[in-house]
Design an enzyme around this catalytic site. Structure first.
Site, mmCIF file in Angstrom:
data_model
loop_
_atom_site.group_PDB
_atom_site.id
_atom_site.type_symbol
_atom_site.label_atom_id
_atom_site.label_comp_id
_atom_site.label_asym_id
_atom_site.label_seq_id
_atom_site.Cartn_x
_atom_site.Cartn_y
_atom_site.Cartn_z
ATOM 1 N N GLY A 11 0.833 -1.212 0.000
ATOM 2 C CA GLY A 11 0.000 0.000 0.000
ATOM 3 C C GLY A 11 0.865 1.258 0.000
ATOM 4 O O GLY A 11 1.851 1.327 0.714
ATOM 5 N N ARG A 72 1.108 -5.246 -5.420
ATOM 6 C CA ARG A 72 1.400 -6.478 -4.675
ATOM 7 C C ARG A 72 1.594 -7.550 -5.746
ATOM 8 O O ARG A 72 0.668 -7.872 -6.472
ATOM 9 C CB ARG A 72 0.242 -6.803 -3.728
ATOM 10 N N ASP A 103 6.081 -5.410 5.738
ATOM 11 C CA ASP A 103 6.836 -6.642 5.986
ATOM 12 C C ASP A 103 6.857 -7.585 4.779
ATOM 13 O O ASP A 103 7.814 -8.332 4.589
ATOM 14 C CB ASP A 103 6.386 -7.354 7.267
ATOM 15 N N THR A 126 4.102 2.509 5.567
ATOM 16 C CA THR A 126 2.704 2.092 5.735
ATOM 17 C C THR A 126 2.016 3.066 6.681
ATOM 18 O O THR A 126 2.636 3.536 7.635
ATOM 19 C CB THR A 126 2.561 0.651 6.301
ATOM 20 N N ASP A 128 -0.177 2.184 8.703
ATOM 21 C CA ASP A 128 -0.688 1.421 9.851
ATOM 22 C C ASP A 128 0.185 1.504 11.107
ATOM 23 O O ASP A 128 -0.287 1.201 12.203
ATOM 24 C CB ASP A 128 -0.857 -0.059 9.474
ATOM 25 N N ASP A 130 2.438 -0.417 12.185
ATOM 26 C CA ASP A 130 2.508 -1.684 12.916
ATOM 27 C C ASP A 130 3.798 -2.458 12.680
ATOM 28 O O ASP A 130 3.875 -3.642 13.001
ATOM 29 C CB ASP A 130 1.302 -2.559 12.530
ATOM 30 N N GLY A 171 -6.080 0.737 9.302
ATOM 31 C CA GLY A 171 -5.041 0.245 10.210
ATOM 32 C C GLY A 171 -4.844 -1.258 10.080
ATOM 33 O O GLY A 171 -4.068 -1.848 10.809
ATOM 34 N N ARG A 172 -5.630 -1.879 9.181
ATOM 35 C CA ARG A 172 -5.636 -3.337 9.005
ATOM 36 C C ARG A 172 -5.910 -3.987 10.365
ATOM 37 O O ARG A 172 -6.905 -3.668 10.982
ATOM 38 C CB ARG A 172 -4.316 -3.812 8.402
ATOM 39 N N ALA A 187 -12.620 11.701 21.349
ATOM 40 C CA ALA A 187 -13.706 10.727 21.153
ATOM 41 C C ALA A 187 -14.170 10.152 22.492
ATOM 42 O O ALA A 187 -13.375 9.987 23.419
ATOM 43 C CB ALA A 187 -13.223 9.598 20.243
ATOM 44 N N GLN A 256 -7.630 8.469 3.967
ATOM 45 C CA GLN A 256 -6.523 8.518 4.945
ATOM 46 C C GLN A 256 -5.176 8.212 4.327
ATOM 47 O O GLN A 256 -4.132 8.461 4.913
ATOM 48 C CB GLN A 256 -6.752 7.467 6.042
HETATM 49 O O1 F6P Z 1 -1.795 -1.230 4.954
HETATM 50 C C1 F6P Z 1 -2.364 -0.017 4.593
HETATM 51 C C2 F6P Z 1 -3.843 -0.150 4.377
HETATM 52 O O2 F6P Z 1 -4.363 1.106 3.993
HETATM 53 C C3 F6P Z 1 -4.613 -0.714 5.574
HETATM 54 O O3 F6P Z 1 -4.847 0.248 6.576
HETATM 55 C C4 F6P Z 1 -5.854 -1.235 4.899
HETATM 56 O O4 F6P Z 1 -6.428 -2.295 5.630
HETATM 57 C C5 F6P Z 1 -5.343 -1.729 3.566
HETATM 58 O O5 F6P Z 1 -4.107 -1.072 3.333
HETATM 59 C C6 F6P Z 1 -6.247 -1.486 2.400
HETATM 60 O O6 F6P Z 1 -5.670 -2.067 1.294
HETATM 61 P P1 F6P Z 1 -6.202 -1.822 -0.198
HETATM 62 O O7 F6P Z 1 -5.861 -0.428 -0.591
HETATM 63 O O8 F6P Z 1 -5.499 -2.835 -1.009
HETATM 64 O O9 F6P Z 1 -7.684 -2.020 -0.149
#
Ligand code: F6P
Length: 323
Positions: A11, A72, A103, A126, A128, A130, A171-172, A187, A256
């Site tokens: 991503g 990918r 990763d 990324t 995320d 993470d 955020g996956r 929030a 985002q």
């Molecule tokens: O890893 C980045 C991210 O934006 C995640 O937050 C999300 O779950 C995923 O990629 C979405 O992937 P795609 O753009 O392939 O739908």
């Protein structure tokens, strides 16, 4: 080292272009040619690349996404695909790689090094946050800022109509974006996969409000990886139980991921790009760059791909006091 290849994979994230620019600038500084491989591992297999220069890196520090495009790659998972990628690298004289991604990207270049001895250094790109081995990944700061801006806007309408909003963020399977964007937005509820009690705690709060007939603006930030369910499902539970609440859902999605990178992600991309090229020059390989305080550190790919970073318990504890 005379020629270095840089590519982005997985991503996209804001700040990737700043890192590409930094690889070009650092290579120029040391008299090294730099090439940008297009569309991640797919471009490596198909020999699709551009030589980086002042013109094609001009102004990219301000732009979101990645000028090299990202993908990918399924083909790279096969031995034939990797053999083709190696042949391209050999023929074009690329002696080292800077791999910007997550990763999966680190795993890919690690296999390439094991099979064909091509050295590689990773940059964690990324939104995320993470990835193990860094306090911040490239793009995370921008994504949180964007989420907060969106939530501020949503709260204008929530306040005007006394509505409750369930806002789902990316955020996956990690809750970093939800946790920090939720805290920054003030929030009333933050739901993240790393906190097993959050839904029950929120439910208790809403139950009290429901029974007391409180009808006031209320924001719940839901991480897309929340184990209890997504924003639509959870909001339905509340709507069914308390029909007097005016409940709306907003899924922020890919908004985002895009947009101009924050100053932080531009500087981070710059520092990591310099460090990655200097590490390759020093004969290093199989390392991911990371940020610790102000310092750029390195973590072996082997460790970076095995471990998963999660939000710290102290931040989660404090976030509960602040709701
Ligand atoms: O890893 C980045 C991210 O934006 C995640 O937050 C999300 O779950 C995923 O990629 C979405 O992937 P795609 O753009 O392939 O739908």
């Amino acid at each position: 080292m005379k020629k270095i290849g840089v590519f982005t994979s997985g991503g996209d994230s804001p700040g990737m272009n700043a890192a590409i620019r930094a690889v070009f600038k650092t290579c120029s500084h040391y008299g090294i040619t730099s090439v940008g491989i297009q569309r991640g591992f797919n471009g490596m297999i198909e020999g699709d690349y551009i030589e980086l220069n002042e013109n094609n890196t001009e102004g990219i520090i301000r732009r979101g996404g990645t000028i090299l495009k990202s993908a990918r790659s399924e083909a790279f998972r096969t031995p034939e695909g990797r053999e083709k990628a190696y042949q391209f690298l050999k023929q074009s004289g690329i002696e080292g790689l800077v791999a910007i991604g997550g990763d999966g990207t680190y795993r890919g270049v690690r296999v390439l090094r094991e099979e064909f001895n091509i050295p590689a250094i990773g940059i964690p790109g990324t939104i995320d946050n993470d990835l193990y081995g860094t306090e911040y990944t490239l793009g995370y700061d921008t994504a949180v800022n964007t989420a907060v801006e969106c939530m501020d806007r949503i709260m204008d309408t929530a306040e005007s109509h006394d509505r409750m909003f369930f806002v789902e963020v990316m955020g996956r399977d990690a809750g970093f974006i939800a946790l920090h964007a939720g805290m920054a937005s003030g929030a009333g509820g933050i739901l993240i996969p790393e906190d097993p009690d959050d839904w029950n705690e929120l439910y208790a709060v809403l139950e009290k409000r429901g029974k007391a007939g409180v009808k006031e603006p209320f924001l719940v930030v839901v991480s897309e990886g929340e184990k209890e369910g997504n924003a639509f499902y959870l909001s339905e539970q509340i709507k069914t139980k308390y029909p007097n609440f005016d409940v709306k859902v907003s899924v922020l999605g890919h908004v985002q991921r895009g947009g101009a990178p924050s100053w932080f992600d531009r500087v981070l991309g710059g520092k990591m790009g310099v460090a990655a090229v200097e590490a390759l020059r020093a004969g290093k390989t199989d390392l991911a760059t990371g940020l610790k305080g102000e310092e750029i550190i390195f973590t072996p790919f082997e460790q970076a791909v095995k471990m998963h970073r999660i939000p710290d318990v102290e931040t989660i504890r404090m976030s509960k006091i602040l709701r």
